[in-house]
Design a protein around this motif. Structure first.
Motif, PDB file in Angstrom:
ATOM      1  N   GLU A 134      44.901  59.806  46.172  1.00 14.62           N
ATOM      2  CA  GLU A 134      44.857  58.671  45.255  1.00 14.62           C
ATOM      3  C   GLU A 134      44.119  57.480  45.853  1.00 14.62           C
ATOM      4  N   ILE A 179      40.473  55.882  44.586  1.00  9.05           N
ATOM      5  CA  ILE A 179      40.409  54.494  44.106  1.00  9.05           C
ATOM      6  C   ILE A 179      39.415  53.691  44.935  1.00  9.05           C
ATOM      7  N   ASN A 196      51.818  48.827  41.224  1.00  8.70           N
ATOM      8  CA  ASN A 196      51.098  49.967  40.658  1.00  8.70           C
ATOM      9  C   ASN A 196      52.128  50.833  39.940  1.00  8.70           C
TER      10      ASN A 196
END
Length: 281
Positions: free
Chosen positions: A68, A72, A165
């Motif tokens: 992840e 990003i 998040n």
């Protein structure tokens, strides 16, 4: 470190907040995955009320970083590089967002070499444009030595830890507490399911070799190449932490979007003016 887990060796019942092993998660096919049971306690206590039990996958933070965080940061790096090149072209007179006009790379270079007068700027543009076209993993990893990218990484991690998040939930690890990264991440948008009869077996534990192919198909369980997996409850998240996890989970599905108020500044200014009249009268 917070006391999140019950730290019991044995667990006689599966419950909301139970952590089970040998689970699966989207985008993590080769990672160790656990599951946090989110089915309400009352449904598990009255077994006739539900036929399916749900869990949220849990992964090691190292795997989250490799997948992840990597994706990003790479996207941010590519966007920043594109913005930099577009700014150089715009300052040279090409107009806004010249790279986004779907022109061949040769044509973009021709325009750049025509418009950019300073040799140093042109050389920098050509170097960055070559990187922009390829966007290799090595180029991206090289960017991680820069302060801006390290700042982006720090902001990303801070958002994860602070709960900003909403796709993830940061939690301490129940195992290997002395490792350099004793943390895990709960995937709040990846809901998995187990049939009730399989979920109930986790309390006493069961072997992969003892379940049928149908059970494999209809339950989100990780399987091994030699049927050696042992499925069991390995920990229990205590209250109020499990409720906080569920609150974070529900945020993803309880948001409602409505049309914004037009001319917010004008509305606010008008209210301020009218408020002054009221307060001064």
């Amino acid at each position: 470190m917070r006391k999140i887990f019950s730290n019991k060796i044995y667990h006689s019942n599966i419950d909301q907040g139970s952590i089970i092993n040998n689970c699966i998660a989207e985008d993590y096919p080769h990672s160790a995955v656990w599951g946090c049971i989110i089915t309400p306690r009352c449904d598990l206590a009255h077994q006739g009320k539900v036929s399916t039990v749900h869990y949220l996958p849990i992964i090691n933070i190292e795997d989250w970083i490799r997948n992840e965080a990597y994706n990003i940061l790479k996207k941010q790096w590519a966007n920043a590089l594109e913005k930099k090149l577009n700014t150089i072209l715009k300052d040279a007179g090409s107009g806004d967002c010249f790279l986004n006009k779907n022109l061949p790379s040769e044509d973009i270079l021709t325009v750049a070499r025509t418009l950019i007068k300073k040799k140093a700027v042109l050389k920098s543009f050509e170097t960055d444009f070559s990187i922009y076209l390829k966007q290799t993993d090595n180029d991206f990893k090289q960017s991680l030595t820069q302060k801006q990218q390290q700042g982006n990484l720090k902001n990303l991690i801070k958002d994860l830890v602070k709960g900003n998040n909403h796709a993830f939930y940061f939690i301490e690890s129940w195992d290997n507490p002395t490792e350099s990264l004793p943390y895990k991440v709960i995937l709040l948008r990846d809901i998995r399911r187990l049939r009730l009869k399989i979920a109930l077996k986790f309390a006493s534990g069961f072997l992969e070799e003892d379940i049928s192919q149908e059970d494999i198909i209809y339950n989100d369980l990780a399987t091994s190449g030699d049927c050696s997996n042992l499925y069991c409850i390995i920990e229990q998240i205590k209250s109020p932490f499990i409720e906080h996890i569920l609150q974070a989970f529900s945020y993803n599905f309880c948001r409602i979007g409505v049309e914004d108020i037009n001319n917010i500044e004008n509305v606010a200014d008008n209210i301020v003016n009218q408020s002054l009249k009221i307060l001064l009268s």
